[in-house]
Design an enzyme around this catalytic site. Structure first.
Site, PDB file in Angstrom:
ATOM      1  N   HIS A  97       4.194   3.944  12.620  1.00 15.38           N
ATOM      2  CA  HIS A  97       3.205   4.983  12.923  1.00 15.38           C
ATOM      3  C   HIS A  97       3.813   6.058  13.820  1.00 15.38           C
ATOM      4  O   HIS A  97       3.169   6.562  14.746  1.00 15.38           O
ATOM      5  CB  HIS A  97       1.950   4.387  13.559  1.00 15.38           C
ATOM      6  CG  HIS A  97       1.141   3.550  12.611  1.00 15.38           C
ATOM      7  ND1 HIS A  97      -0.225   3.392  12.734  1.00 15.38           N
ATOM      8  CD2 HIS A  97       1.488   2.827  11.520  1.00 15.38           C
ATOM      9  CE1 HIS A  97      -0.677   2.616  11.760  1.00 15.38           C
ATOM     10  NE2 HIS A  97       0.365   2.258  11.010  1.00 15.38           N
ATOM     11  N   GLU A 115      -4.933   2.184   2.716  1.00 13.51           N
ATOM     12  CA  GLU A 115      -4.888   1.021   3.601  1.00 13.51           C
ATOM     13  C   GLU A 115      -4.994   1.445   5.057  1.00 13.51           C
ATOM     14  O   GLU A 115      -5.651   0.779   5.870  1.00 13.51           O
ATOM     15  CB  GLU A 115      -3.588   0.231   3.364  1.00 13.51           C
ATOM     16  CG  GLU A 115      -3.527  -1.118   4.079  1.00 13.51           C
ATOM     17  CD  GLU A 115      -2.925  -1.072   5.475  1.00 13.51           C
ATOM     18  OE1 GLU A 115      -2.900  -2.124   6.145  1.00 13.51           O
ATOM     19  OE2 GLU A 115      -2.478   0.011   5.918  1.00 13.51           O
ATOM     20  N   GLU A 116      -4.356   2.554   5.403  1.00 17.16           N
ATOM     21  CA  GLU A 116      -4.269   2.972   6.801  1.00 17.16           C
ATOM     22  C   GLU A 116      -5.603   3.458   7.370  1.00 17.16           C
ATOM     23  O   GLU A 116      -5.709   3.673   8.583  1.00 17.16           O
ATOM     24  CB  GLU A 116      -3.217   4.079   6.956  1.00 17.16           C
ATOM     25  CG  GLU A 116      -1.790   3.660   6.628  1.00 17.16           C
ATOM     26  CD  GLU A 116      -1.202   2.685   7.626  1.00 17.16           C
ATOM     27  OE1 GLU A 116      -1.908   2.332   8.604  1.00 17.16           O
ATOM     28  OE2 GLU A 116      -0.039   2.273   7.450  1.00 17.16           O
ATOM     29  N   HIS A 133       0.843  -1.195   0.000  1.00 16.24           N
ATOM     30  CA  HIS A 133       0.000   0.000   0.000  1.00 16.24           C
ATOM     31  C   HIS A 133       0.878   1.245   0.000  1.00 16.24           C
ATOM     32  O   HIS A 133       1.934   1.288   0.626  1.00 16.24           O
ATOM     33  CB  HIS A 133      -1.003  -0.002   1.157  1.00 16.24           C
ATOM     34  CG  HIS A 133      -0.430   0.125   2.539  1.00 16.24           C
ATOM     35  ND1 HIS A 133      -0.136   1.334   3.120  1.00 16.24           N
ATOM     36  CD2 HIS A 133      -0.143  -0.813   3.475  1.00 16.24           C
ATOM     37  CE1 HIS A 133       0.312   1.143   4.348  1.00 16.24           C
ATOM     38  NE2 HIS A 133       0.323  -0.156   4.586  1.00 16.24           N
ATOM     39  N   ASP A 187       6.219   1.650   7.215  1.00 25.00           N
ATOM     40  CA  ASP A 187       4.879   1.130   6.974  1.00 25.00           C
ATOM     41  C   ASP A 187       4.179   2.120   6.048  1.00 25.00           C
ATOM     42  O   ASP A 187       3.667   3.128   6.500  1.00 25.00           O
ATOM     43  CB  ASP A 187       4.136   0.993   8.294  1.00 25.00           C
ATOM     44  CG  ASP A 187       2.700   0.527   8.144  1.00 25.00           C
ATOM     45  OD1 ASP A 187       2.352   0.025   7.063  1.00 25.00           O
ATOM     46  OD2 ASP A 187       1.924   0.691   9.098  1.00 25.00           O
TER      47      ASP A 187
END
Length: 357
Positions: free
Chosen positions: A320, A209-210, A63, A179
């Site tokens: 994150h 995606e997140e 992603h 990520d």
């Protein structure tokens, strides 16, 4: 292979691409793969490179988005209120630099701030400031200055600022957005390495995606893959506070092969196929069963008539946040395994994944 991996990781991690605003990562994908296959995009902005070939449609995808923010309002004094895009832990936000990308493409640097602790009561100082108590300071002194001079408007995307950095130990790197820029770098790199395959290999980068695995839903309808290799940057669990005996995401221990998380039960045959391939190719790996979290496999495996998926990951500490850490060797092992799977998922192998009768 190492030099290409590093160049991709640097360019991708330093790109500004939060959910719904993945333009910069998409542009890198297109630039890298423009001569590899036919490029296309679905209506939500997920992007694909069809490498051609005959046989089952095998999608290798990451992603494109990273956790970030949107400008929610601008105060009369020129401070920005914001809403989160993806999962943020407020502990990691205060005093961190961010960039607001305006509609003209300019990037305005700011800092996440709050009321100074000097003016808080002792009890308030012990509390974590929630996102609705925080603001972004871009150095402006009025609403008009923010809008007319800086060009910032409501809904503009905001991303962390953090340079791709080599640490003191060889092959250890720190950056934002591992990520999932490790997944995007892996999808691009494995496609460049795979060569001719006994399938129709498609490389992909999904959006959003997140914020709920959204892009994978339309991507599945658009590409109609017969099997999906999802590439991810999952959280490591090798820092203080974790029992080392239970560690399943250790830096330097190899590519993760995920069996379960809260979004999907991995196709057991696909996971075993990946494990056996890793053994045969001499690729270090670690098997992972997670109690929480999720990946695009959560949407892909339910799409159409059901699509077998396997999730490969590069463990990253402190995802994150503005500063995550990976071991480059884990990334290279993920690229190697994704490449091997791309070459070996022929008609027979893919057919066995869903042969239940």
């Amino acid at each position: 292979m190492r030099d290409k991996a590093l160049s991709l990781l640097k360019e991708l991690t330093e790109a500004h691409s939060v959910p719904g605003h993945e333009d910069e990562v998409r542009a890198i994908f297109v630039d890298e793969l423009s001569e590899t296959g036919e490029l296309s995009a679905d209506g939500n902005g997920s992007v694909f490179c069809d490498c051609g070939g005959e046989g089952p449609r095998v999608l290798v995808a990451g992603h494109m988005d990273e956790v970030g923010f949107l400008v929610q309002s601008i105060t009369p004094e020129g401070f920005l209120r914001f809403v989160p895009l993806g999962g943020w832990w407020e502990h990691s936000l205060l005093s961190q630099r961010v960039e607001v990308r305006t509609k003209s493409g300019d990037k305005i640097v700011g800092v996440v701030a709050s009321m100074p602790p000097h003016f808080l009561s002792p009890a308030q100082r012990q509390q974590v400031q929630s996102i609705d108590q925080l603001f972004i300071d871009v150095g402006a002194s009025s609403f008009d200055e923010v809008v007319h001079d800086f060009g910032i408007n409501l809904g503009d995307p905001v991303a962390p600022v953090s340079a791709f950095t080599s640490m003191a130990k060889d092959d250890i790197y720190m950056a934002k957005a591992f990520d999932n820029r490790v997944g995007m770098a892996g999808a691009i790199h494995s496609g460049l390495l795979a060569g001719a395959t006994d399938n129709r290999l498609i490389l992909g980068g999904t959006v959003q995606e997140e914020v709920g695995l959204r892009g994978a839903k339309s991507a599945a309808n658009f590409i109609k893959p017969d099997a999906v290799v999802v590439l991810e940057g999952p959280p490591a669990d090798d820092t203080p506070g974790f029992p080392r005996m239970e560690c399943q995401g250790q830096l330097g221990a190899g590519v993760q092969i995920r069996m379960f998380d809260s979004s999907a039960i991995g196709n057991p045959r696909f996971a075993e196929f990946a494990i056996e391939t890793a053994k045969r190719e001499g690729i270090p790996y670690q098997v992972t069963v997670r109690r929480s979290g999720g990946t695009d496999a959560g949407s892909f495996h339910l799409a159409n008539e059901g699509i077998p998926c396997v999730v490969l990951g590069v463990p990253a500490r402190y995802i994150h946040s503005h500063n995550a850490i990976i071991d480059l060797n884990d990334h290279l092992h993920m690229v190697a395994l994704a490449t091997a799977l791309a070459r070996q998922l022929d008609e027979k192998a893919v057919g066995e994944l869903t042969r239940y009768l």
